[in-house]
Design a protein around this motif. Structure first.
Motif, PDB file in Angstrom:
ATOM      1  N   ARG A 266       3.717   8.103  -0.426  1.00  0.00           N
ATOM      2  CA  ARG A 266       3.244   8.890  -1.550  1.00  0.00           C
ATOM      3  C   ARG A 266       4.137  10.131  -1.721  1.00  0.00           C
ATOM      4  NH1 ARG A 266      -2.506   8.120   0.832  1.00  0.00           N
ATOM      5  NH2 ARG A 266      -3.296   6.342  -0.354  1.00  0.00           N
TER       6      ARG A 266
ATOM      7  N   LYS B  53       9.650   3.651  -0.388  1.00  0.00           N
ATOM      8  CA  LYS B  53       8.869   3.353  -1.587  1.00  0.00           C
ATOM      9  C   LYS B  53       7.376   3.298  -1.298  1.00  0.00           C
ATOM     10  CE  LYS B  53      12.615   0.820  -3.858  1.00  0.00           C
ATOM     11  NZ  LYS B  53      13.144  -0.516  -4.230  1.00  0.00           N
ATOM     12  N   CYS B  54       7.010   3.085  -0.043  1.00  0.00           N
ATOM     13  CA  CYS B  54       5.601   3.030   0.333  1.00  0.00           C
ATOM     14  C   CYS B  54       4.997   4.412   0.572  1.00  0.00           C
ATOM     15  CB  CYS B  54       5.412   2.196   1.596  1.00  0.00           C
ATOM     16  SG  CYS B  54       5.731   0.427   1.382  1.00  0.00           S
TER      17      CYS B  54
ATOM     18  N   GLU C  60       0.829  -1.203   0.000  1.00  0.00           N
ATOM     19  CA  GLU C  60       0.000   0.000   0.000  1.00  0.00           C
ATOM     20  C   GLU C  60       0.867   1.258   0.000  1.00  0.00           C
ATOM     21  OE1 GLU C  60      -3.134  -0.046   2.899  1.00  0.00           O
ATOM     22  OE2 GLU C  60      -3.280  -2.237   2.844  1.00  0.00           O
ATOM     23  N   LYS C  61       0.210   2.405  -0.225  1.00  0.00           N
ATOM     24  CA  LYS C  61       0.883   3.696  -0.202  1.00  0.00           C
ATOM     25  C   LYS C  61       0.347   4.508   0.972  1.00  0.00           C
ATOM     26  CE  LYS C  61       3.400   3.213  -3.950  1.00  0.00           C
ATOM     27  NZ  LYS C  61       4.882   3.199  -3.907  1.00  0.00           N
ATOM     28  N   TYR C  62       1.229   5.312   1.567  1.00  0.00           N
ATOM     29  CA  TYR C  62       0.885   6.040   2.784  1.00  0.00           C
ATOM     30  C   TYR C  62       1.264   7.512   2.674  1.00  0.00           C
ATOM     31  CZ  TYR C  62       0.634   1.249   4.450  1.00  0.00           C
ATOM     32  OH  TYR C  62       0.310  -0.065   4.581  1.00  0.00           O
ATOM     33  N   ASP C  63       0.514   8.331   3.422  1.00  0.00           N
ATOM     34  CA  ASP C  63       0.856   9.749   3.539  1.00  0.00           C
ATOM     35  C   ASP C  63       1.975   9.959   4.553  1.00  0.00           C
ATOM     36  OD1 ASP C  63      -1.306  10.713   1.801  1.00  0.00           O
ATOM     37  OD2 ASP C  63      -2.622  10.010   3.409  1.00  0.00           O
TER      38      ASP C  63
END
Length: 219
Positions: free
Chosen positions: A155, A152-153, A126-129
Motif C-alpha cells: 500500500r 506492487k503489493c 492482496e495489499k499489505y502495509d
C-alpha cells in the motif's frame, strides 16, 4: 559468455567480475554497471531439486531463541515504524516460519509465502502495509520480476524490509566472502544496488543494521 542483460535492471552493460575455479564451487560471476548487482549466470545456478535439498538442511525452529534474535535484527526497526494491527506478508518464510509469528505476537496480521513450503500465489492478490524478505533475495533467479511484484503489493506508505549480506564492489572481498559459497546464493546486492532500487521505485531507503534494508513506498 557474458549475459545479455542484468537480471535486476535489464541493462546490457554487464562486465565479468570474478570466477571461482575451485573444485567445490566452480562459478563465474558478472556485475551490472548500471545497478551494481553481482550475479551468477543461469548455467551456474542450482536446479530446484538441489535448492530444496539445501533448504532441507536448515533448522529454523520458531522456539529457538537464537533464531528469533537473528530475525529481530529486522523485526525491531521495522516494527517501530508500523501502526498497530498492520497487515504484513513474509516472503520466503522457509521450512519453519518464524518471523510471521513474531509480528503476530506484536499484534499484526500476517500471511506467508514460500516457493517450496507454502506456494500459495493468492497472497500476491492482496495489499499489505509491510512485506519482509529475510535471507531470501540472494536466492532469486529473477530479482527484478520478484521484487517489483512485491512492491506492487504494498500500500502507499508501506514498507519492504530485507535482510541479506551486502556485497562490496571489490573482487578481493568477493573472492574470500563466505556468503557466496552457499550454492543457493546466486544474486548479490551492493549498496549501489539498493540505492538503484530506491530510485527505481521512487522510494526512501534506510540501513538500520549492517544486513538490514528498509524501503518505504511513497504516499
Amino acid at each position: 559468455m557474458i549475459p545479455g542483460y542484468c537480471i535486476l535492471c535489464k541493462c546490457s552493460k554487464i562486465d565479468y567480475f570474478y570466477e571461482d575455479t575451485s573444485e567445490h564451487h566452480a562459478s563465474v560471476y558478472y556485475q551490472c554497471q548500471n545497478c551494481g548487482l553481482i550475479f551468477a549466470p543461469s548455467k551456474d545456478r542450482p536446479d530446484r531439486k538441489e535448492e530444496l535439498a539445501r533448504y532441507e538442511t536448515h533448522d529454523n525452529d520458531p522456539q529457538d531463541e537464537g533464531y528469533r534474535n537473528f530475525l529481530n535484527q529486522l523485526f525491531e526497526p521495522l516494527n517501530a515504524l508500523l501502526e498497530p494491527g498492520s497487515k504484513g506478508l513474509d516472503f520466503g518464510s522457509g521450512p519453519g516460519p518464524t518471523l510471521n509469528l513474531i509480528f503476530e505476537e506484536a499484534g499484526h496480521e500476517m500471511r506467508i509465502y514460500d516457493l517450496f513450503y507454502d506456494n500459495d500465489k493468492s497472497v500476491f492478490e492482496e495489499k499489505y502495509d509491510f512485506i519482509t524478505a529475510t535471507e531470501v533475495v540472494e536466492h532469486l533467479f529473477n530479482p527484478g520480476q520478484e521484487l517489483d511484484r512485491l512492491w506492487k503489493c504494498l500500500r502507499p506508505g508501506g514498507y519492504l524490509g530485507i535482510m541479506t549480506k551486502i556485497a562490496e564492489d571489490n573482487v578481493d572481498f568477493f573472492a574470500h566472502w563466505h556468503y557466496r559459497l552457499d550454492i543457493t546464493h546466486v544474486t548479490f546486492y551492493t549498496q549501489e544496488t539498493f540505492h538503484w532500487l530506491a530510485n527505481h521505485w521512487n522510494a526512501s531507503v534506510e540501513f538500520p543494521a549492517d544486513r538490514v534494508i528498509i524501503f518505504q513506498k511513497p504516499e
